[in-house]
Write a protein that holds these residues in place. Structure first.
Motif, PDB file in Angstrom:
ATOM      1  N   ARG A  49       7.801 -29.537  19.863  1.00  0.00           N
ATOM      2  CA  ARG A  49       9.186 -29.969  19.668  1.00  0.00           C
ATOM      3  C   ARG A  49      10.188 -28.951  20.209  1.00  0.00           C
ATOM      4  O   ARG A  49      11.276 -29.313  20.635  1.00  0.00           O
ATOM      5  CB  ARG A  49       9.466 -30.199  18.180  1.00  0.00           C
ATOM      6  N   LEU A  50       9.838 -27.667  20.162  1.00  0.00           N
ATOM      7  CA  LEU A  50      10.758 -26.622  20.597  1.00  0.00           C
ATOM      8  C   LEU A  50      10.598 -26.260  22.077  1.00  0.00           C
ATOM      9  O   LEU A  50      11.417 -25.533  22.630  1.00  0.00           O
ATOM     10  CB  LEU A  50      10.591 -25.376  19.726  1.00  0.00           C
ATOM     11  N   ALA A  51       9.598 -26.813  22.725  1.00  0.00           N
ATOM     12  CA  ALA A  51       9.355 -26.533  24.143  1.00  0.00           C
ATOM     13  C   ALA A  51      10.570 -26.807  25.034  1.00  0.00           C
ATOM     14  O   ALA A  51      10.818 -26.049  25.983  1.00  0.00           O
ATOM     15  CB  ALA A  51       8.133 -27.299  24.639  1.00  0.00           C
ATOM     16  N   PRO A  52      11.379 -27.853  24.776  1.00  0.00           N
ATOM     17  CA  PRO A  52      12.551 -28.079  25.631  1.00  0.00           C
ATOM     18  C   PRO A  52      13.563 -26.925  25.626  1.00  0.00           C
ATOM     19  O   PRO A  52      14.382 -26.825  26.538  1.00  0.00           O
ATOM     20  CB  PRO A  52      13.179 -29.354  25.058  1.00  0.00           C
ATOM     21  N   LEU A  53      13.508 -26.065  24.627  1.00  0.00           N
ATOM     22  CA  LEU A  53      14.380 -24.892  24.589  1.00  0.00           C
ATOM     23  C   LEU A  53      13.844 -23.769  25.488  1.00  0.00           C
ATOM     24  O   LEU A  53      14.471 -22.720  25.595  1.00  0.00           O
ATOM     25  CB  LEU A  53      14.550 -24.386  23.154  1.00  0.00           C
ATOM     26  N   GLU A  54      12.697 -24.011  26.098  1.00  0.00           N
ATOM     27  CA  GLU A  54      12.073 -23.060  27.019  1.00  0.00           C
ATOM     28  C   GLU A  54      11.990 -21.652  26.429  1.00  0.00           C
ATOM     29  O   GLU A  54      12.533 -20.686  26.998  1.00  0.00           O
ATOM     30  CB  GLU A  54      12.826 -23.039  28.351  1.00  0.00           C
ATOM     31  N   PRO A  55      11.331 -21.532  25.284  1.00  0.00           N
ATOM     32  CA  PRO A  55      11.273 -20.214  24.637  1.00  0.00           C
ATOM     33  C   PRO A  55      10.545 -19.183  25.495  1.00  0.00           C
ATOM     34  O   PRO A  55       9.496 -19.466  26.066  1.00  0.00           O
ATOM     35  CB  PRO A  55      10.528 -20.477  23.337  1.00  0.00           C
ATOM     36  N   LEU A  56      11.143 -18.002  25.563  1.00  0.00           N
ATOM     37  CA  LEU A  56      10.489 -16.864  26.196  1.00  0.00           C
ATOM     38  C   LEU A  56       9.486 -16.257  25.223  1.00  0.00           C
ATOM     39  O   LEU A  56       8.513 -15.629  25.625  1.00  0.00           O
ATOM     40  CB  LEU A  56      11.522 -15.817  26.598  1.00  0.00           C
ATOM     41  N   ARG A  57       9.779 -16.464  23.945  1.00  0.00           N
ATOM     42  CA  ARG A  57       8.884 -16.025  22.871  1.00  0.00           C
ATOM     43  C   ARG A  57       9.035 -17.021  21.738  1.00  0.00           C
ATOM     44  O   ARG A  57      10.150 -17.407  21.385  1.00  0.00           O
ATOM     45  CB  ARG A  57       9.264 -14.622  22.414  1.00  0.00           C
ATOM     46  N   LEU A  58       7.913 -17.424  21.178  1.00  0.00           N
ATOM     47  CA  LEU A  58       7.927 -18.330  20.027  1.00  0.00           C
ATOM     48  C   LEU A  58       6.804 -17.920  19.094  1.00  0.00           C
ATOM     49  O   LEU A  58       5.630 -17.992  19.449  1.00  0.00           O
ATOM     50  CB  LEU A  58       7.756 -19.782  20.467  1.00  0.00           C
ATOM     51  N   GLU A  59       7.191 -17.444  17.930  1.00  0.00           N
ATOM     52  CA  GLU A  59       6.228 -17.059  16.898  1.00  0.00           C
ATOM     53  C   GLU A  59       6.378 -18.040  15.746  1.00  0.00           C
ATOM     54  O   GLU A  59       7.481 -18.200  15.217  1.00  0.00           O
ATOM     55  CB  GLU A  59       6.510 -15.640  16.392  1.00  0.00           C
ATOM     56  N   VAL A  60       5.302 -18.700  15.395  1.00  0.00           N
ATOM     57  CA  VAL A  60       5.317 -19.661  14.302  1.00  0.00           C
ATOM     58  C   VAL A  60       4.352 -19.154  13.234  1.00  0.00           C
ATOM     59  O   VAL A  60       3.199 -18.860  13.537  1.00  0.00           O
ATOM     60  CB  VAL A  60       4.879 -21.067  14.781  1.00  0.00           C
ATOM     61  N   ALA A  61       4.846 -19.046  12.008  1.00  0.00           N
ATOM     62  CA  ALA A  61       4.007 -18.548  10.915  1.00  0.00           C
ATOM     63  C   ALA A  61       3.978 -19.570   9.781  1.00  0.00           C
ATOM     64  O   ALA A  61       5.027 -20.081   9.374  1.00  0.00           O
ATOM     65  CB  ALA A  61       4.533 -17.217  10.403  1.00  0.00           C
ATOM     66  N   ASP A  62       2.788 -19.845   9.304  1.00  0.00           N
ATOM     67  CA  ASP A  62       2.610 -20.730   8.156  1.00  0.00           C
ATOM     68  C   ASP A  62       2.643 -19.860   6.901  1.00  0.00           C
ATOM     69  O   ASP A  62       1.721 -19.093   6.633  1.00  0.00           O
ATOM     70  CB  ASP A  62       1.277 -21.463   8.271  1.00  0.00           C
ATOM     71  N   ASP A  63       3.731 -19.962   6.155  1.00  0.00           N
ATOM     72  CA  ASP A  63       3.914 -19.167   4.945  1.00  0.00           C
ATOM     73  C   ASP A  63       3.547 -19.934   3.680  1.00  0.00           C
ATOM     74  O   ASP A  63       3.863 -19.499   2.573  1.00  0.00           O
ATOM     75  CB  ASP A  63       5.386 -18.718   4.842  1.00  0.00           C
ATOM     76  N   SER A  64       2.907 -21.059   3.829  1.00  0.00           N
ATOM     77  CA  SER A  64       2.640 -21.959   2.702  1.00  0.00           C
ATOM     78  C   SER A  64       1.876 -21.288   1.567  1.00  0.00           C
ATOM     79  O   SER A  64       2.165 -21.536   0.393  1.00  0.00           O
ATOM     80  CB  SER A  64       1.874 -23.196   3.183  1.00  0.00           C
ATOM     81  N   ALA A  65       0.930 -20.442   1.896  1.00  0.00           N
ATOM     82  CA  ALA A  65       0.111 -19.805   0.858  1.00  0.00           C
ATOM     83  C   ALA A  65       0.955 -18.953  -0.082  1.00  0.00           C
ATOM     84  O   ALA A  65       0.646 -18.838  -1.270  1.00  0.00           O
ATOM     85  CB  ALA A  65      -0.978 -18.955   1.499  1.00  0.00           C
ATOM     86  N   ARG A  66       2.031 -18.396   0.423  1.00  0.00           N
ATOM     87  CA  ARG A  66       2.912 -17.562  -0.417  1.00  0.00           C
ATOM     88  C   ARG A  66       3.785 -18.404  -1.338  1.00  0.00           C
ATOM     89  O   ARG A  66       4.471 -17.865  -2.198  1.00  0.00           O
ATOM     90  CB  ARG A  66       3.789 -16.673   0.464  1.00  0.00           C
ATOM     91  N   HIS A  67       3.804 -19.704  -1.145  1.00  0.00           N
ATOM     92  CA  HIS A  67       4.671 -20.584  -1.927  1.00  0.00           C
ATOM     93  C   HIS A  67       3.897 -21.531  -2.839  1.00  0.00           C
ATOM     94  O   HIS A  67       4.444 -22.521  -3.298  1.00  0.00           O
ATOM     95  CB  HIS A  67       5.584 -21.378  -0.989  1.00  0.00           C
ATOM     96  N   ARG A  68       2.649 -21.220  -3.086  1.00  0.00           N
ATOM     97  CA  ARG A  68       1.846 -22.059  -3.994  1.00  0.00           C
ATOM     98  C   ARG A  68       2.522 -22.119  -5.347  1.00  0.00           C
ATOM     99  O   ARG A  68       3.053 -21.140  -5.849  1.00  0.00           O
ATOM    100  CB  ARG A  68       0.449 -21.481  -4.149  1.00  0.00           C
TER     101      ARG A  68
END
Length: 90
Positions: A10-29
């Motif tokens: 979904r964010l590819a059209p913004l042509e990211p030079l860097r894209l870090e995606v983190a799943d923080d779900s475990a910290r929100h149990r």
């Protein structure tokens, strides 16, 4: 659904030079939003598209591409969006 891959796509059209995606779900149990199985994610995105944009404009650019994922399967998304000259890797 693979939320990491979906967010990247979904964010590819913004042509990211860097894209870090983190799943923080475990910290929100135990959090009410997490109880339904919705994910908590954070991302760092660096894009030339953000040059000259305010922080609000950058967040809007990201959210308009992913808002249909909220509140399910995405419960929360923390966004840090930078123009290339602003980003300092940690």
């Amino acid at each position: 659904m693979d939320l990491d891959a979906t967010l990247r796509s979904r964010l590819a059209p913004l042509e990211p030079l860097r894209l870090e995606v983190a799943d923080d779900s475990a910290r929100h149990r135990g959090h009410p939003g997490a109880a339904s199985g919705a994910g908590h994610f954070s991302l760092v995105i660096v894009s030339q598209h953000f040059v000259g944009q305010s922080r609000l404009e950058r967040h809007r650019a990201v959210m308009q591409r992913v808002s249909d994922l909220i509140p399910h399967p995405l419960h929360a998304l923390a966004v840090r969006a930078y123009a290339p000259e602003e980003f300092i890797p940690s």
